[in-house]
Design a protein around this motif. Structure first.
Motif, PDB file in Angstrom:
ATOM      1  N   LYS A 363       0.824  -1.211   0.000  1.00  0.00           N
ATOM      2  CA  LYS A 363       0.000   0.000   0.000  1.00  0.00           C
ATOM      3  C   LYS A 363       0.856   1.258   0.000  1.00  0.00           C
ATOM      4  CE  LYS A 363      -3.651   2.299   2.650  1.00  0.00           C
ATOM      5  NZ  LYS A 363      -4.520   2.216   3.873  1.00  0.00           N
ATOM      6  N   GLU A 404      -6.252  -3.509  -3.178  1.00  0.00           N
ATOM      7  CA  GLU A 404      -7.696  -3.260  -3.155  1.00  0.00           C
ATOM      8  C   GLU A 404      -8.453  -4.486  -2.683  1.00  0.00           C
ATOM      9  OE1 GLU A 404      -8.706  -2.089  -7.082  1.00  0.00           O
ATOM     10  OE2 GLU A 404      -7.640  -0.165  -6.995  1.00  0.00           O
ATOM     11  N   GLN A 407      -7.947  -5.036   1.097  1.00  0.00           N
ATOM     12  CA  GLN A 407      -8.533  -4.004   1.951  1.00  0.00           C
ATOM     13  C   GLN A 407      -9.749  -4.534   2.695  1.00  0.00           C
ATOM     14  OE1 GLN A 407      -7.481  -0.540   2.299  1.00  0.00           O
ATOM     15  NE2 GLN A 407      -8.862  -0.779   4.044  1.00  0.00           N
TER      16      GLN A 407
END
Length: 688
Positions: A363, A404, A407
């Motif tokens: 990230k 993503e 997450q």
């Protein structure tokens, strides 16, 4: 005797001065003028010590049945020998006796203390209270036990705050901590019913098992307290785990009151549950007794996916590790960042055993993907390395999509690690979100293999929905049984799982458990409470809103009436029409049940127990980060008993302030995110 006796105008201070008592030496008269002599066998001599102002010399029967002189205290019945060498024993007695009987005038200016309500009172230094506060501070902030004995700490307190402060030795502080621990431990017996447990290895080569209790207080607030931090001196077998946990339960006398134990998925933990069952310890029919740690399952799911994309992640890991391995190389990279309009920063590599560290590493790298690839590939070309080792756009695409993708799993871990709100009511919502994400990326060209591996592991543990998770949403008045059916149907469609038979089984178990509670709490009535506050929506609430109201109404009424032949209160609760739009903003589930406990007196007790059960062992694992600071290499000689004292007091003090909601390690996150080089350092590096 008058406390302002004329013999003691200077109070205790006079005992430190020499005093020449006048009197006729030839008669050997005592200070009271009684005419008695200290001894009849020797020549009389003057009594010069000031302690004789506090004693009378009188003739008394001695232990050998003879008559002889004794020094009798003027303030209490005690008497002492006068033939003993010196008067030290008399002085020691007076140092204890005089403060109880003699008024010592206070020559210092009175200090005032202002209270929060605005009142003002006289402040007095209390040495015992100061010691207690010092011991509490040492446990709260992980200070060394001899902190109160530090010269500079004493100078700081006496100079800036309290001149009367007395030195507190290491031994005194240790005894104060043990006393505080035993006092608070005796008060922790009332409502303990739910446990979490985990095992940790310290730097001292000693394994510890942490047992944490969870319960609701009188205000319907979830409380968490560490009950025991015991050494594991033997192998981590089921018998040894059972023995250590049982010893903690016996300490608090709650052996037959435990409703649930949440453990990780180790086989020894599962086998130890069977030993508890043999001892008839489970309550409520044992339906909730053993809970697997949901966060541990999520970890296994993500790790299975990481193995499939490890080669691409490995190239990114090698690149940032190589850049940061040399100061000169990093300075050159900093200049490269500046030329590309980016702020120079460092990057922390991950720890493969902690998937969230891999997530944080990726990230924080994504913003610098082009800069890292350009600099790293340029240096590889200059050194003649083969192009196969270079970073490619596909590597960064996988990293971006995987971040993503992860997450959702990261958010689920944080949500299910909560301390002060129900996690059992959140579990299915997180499962729904994760199943939707798995379905979305199953056909992705680059992530497909990883997603399939994760889905296989996901189904291994959650193709059969835990009964606790189901009840967690059933007792939510906005969802109930009809909403549960839709959530399971949605998840089953995403992952090709048939939950229809499980729904019937859940419905039957629900009424069986309710009948147990009805027999126990059927005659209890409660008074109405104020309306509850509200809390944020579950993350999957948008899915529930898609459901048509006509289907909700028909499913709710039909399934409820066909499910039970008894349990009027439960039927009355379930038959209320499900509406996903009703009371959804800032809804507080625990306070709702507190408010409507008068309407559902039996079901409210069941809801209380369901909502307090934690679905993860993170609350126990949090103690290990604290333990690492307490059992550091410089202090690993402490006994296991003292380690438990410090761990427990620290946790109980944080519980008193409700400061245990550290669901994520903030320092751990900062290790990855807060690595920017400040402007001064960056300019210096560029100049060099």
């Amino acid at each position: 005797m008058d406390p302002t006796h004329p013999y003691f105008p200077d109070g205790l201070n006079m005992l430190n001065d020499d005093f020449d008592l006048s009197g006729p030496a030839e008669t050997g008269a005592g200070p009271s003028g009684s005419g008695a002599t200290p001894t009849s066998r020797t020549k009389s001599k003057r009594l010069t010590s000031n302690v004789w102002q506090c004693f009378d010399v009188v003739e008394m029967t001695l232990p050998d049945c003879t008559i002889g002189p004794r020094a009798k205290c003027k303030f209490c019945p005690k008497n002492y020998t006068t033939t003993k060498g010196g008067t030290g024993h008399l002085r020691r007695h007076m140092q204890k006796c005089m403060p109880k009987h003699v008024h010592v005038p206070n020559t210092t200016q009175t200090q005032l203390q202002r209270h929060p309500d605005g009142s003002v009172t006289t402040w007095h230094y209390d040495a015992a209270h100061a010691r207690e506060c010092l011991a509490r501070y040492i446990a709260q902030t992980d200070q060394p036990i001899n902190f109160g004995d530090y010269v500079f700490f004493q100078e700081f307190i006496t100079s800036a705050f309290c001149p009367q402060m007395q030195i507190v030795s290491r031994t005194t502080t240790r005894n104060d901590l043990i006393k505080m621990f035993k006092t608070q431990r005796d008060d922790l017996t009332g409502e303990l019913q739910h446990l979490t447990s985990d095992i940790w290895n310290a730097c001292s080569k000693q394994d510890y098992l942490c047992v944490t209790g969870h319960y609701l207080d009188s205000e319907y607030r979830i409380q968490k307290k560490i009950l025991g931090f015991r050494p594991m001196d033997f192998a981590h077998t089921a018998d040894n785990i059972f023995a250590v946990i049982l010893s903690v339960l016996e300490t608090y006398d709650i052996t037959h009151r435990i409703l649930s134990i949440t453990l990780d998925n180790a086989s020894a933990n599962t086998k130890s549950i069977a030993l508890f069952t043999e001892r008839n310890i489970p309550q409520a029919g044992g339906y909730f007794f053993h809970q697997r740690c949901a966060c541990h399952i999520i970890n296994l799911v993500v790790q299975s996916g990481l193995k499939k994309v490890s080669n691409r992640i490995e190239r990114i890991r090698d690149a940032i590790s190589w850049i940061g391995s040399s100061n000169l190389r990093f300075q050159e990279f900093g200049r490269h960042c500046t030329l590309n309009g980016l702020r120079p920063r460092r990057f922390q590599t991950d720890m493969p055993v902690r998937w969230n560290s891999t997530y944080l590493m990726l990230k924080n790298c994504l913003e610098y993907d082009i800069t890292i690839s350009g600099f790293y590939n340029m240096k590889l070309a200059e050194s003649g390395c083969p192009p196969a080792q270079s970073l490619t756009p596909d590597d960064w695409y996988v990293a971006k999509i995987f971040v993503e993708f992860l997450q959702i799993f990261y958010n689920a871990t944080v949500t299910l690690s909560g301390v002060y709100y129900p996690t059992s009511s959140q579990a299915i919502h997180q499962i729904v979100e994760m199943s939707d994400m798995l379905n979305t990326y199953r056909e992705d060209d680059l992530l497909g293999d990883a997603v399939v591996a994760m889905e296989t592991k996901f189904k291994k543990y959650w193709s059969e929905m835990p009964f606790l998770y189901a009840l967690g949403v059933i007792v939510d008045p906005r969802i109930k049984l009809a909403g549960l059916e839709y959530l399971l149907e949605f998840t089953g469609n995403k992952l090709s799982i048939d939950y229809s038979e499980q729904i019937t089984d859940i419905r039957n178990k629900l009424f069986e458990v309710f009948s147990i509670y009805e027999r126990r709490f059927g005659g209890i009535h409660t008074e109405p409470s104020p309306e509850p506050d509200r809390q944020p929506l579950p993350t999957s609430w948008s899915i529930l809103k898609r459901r048509k109201k006509d289907k909700s109404a028909s499913s709710s009424s039909s399934t409820t009436r066909s499910a039970a032949s008894s349990g009027a209160e439960l039927n009355r609760f379930l038959e209320a029409q499900f509406d996903a739009d009703e009371n959804t903003e800032n809804f507080d589930l625990l306070l709702w049940w507190k408010t409507y406990s008068y309407r559902y007196p039996v079901l409210s007790h069941l809801a209380r127990d369901i909502l307090v059960i934690p679905v993860s062992t993170v609350s126990s694992e949090q103690a290990f980060s604290t333990s690492g600071r307490i059992i550091e290499p410089r202090r690993n000689c402490w006994t296991p008993e003292m380690v438990e004292v410090l761990i427990c007091i620290r946790d109980w003090e944080h519980a008193r302030k409700r400061m245990q909601n550290e669901t994520v390690d903030e320092q751990f996150i900062q290790n990855f995110s807060n690595l920017y080089v400040d402007e001064g350092s960056a300019s210096n590096q560029v100049q060099n």
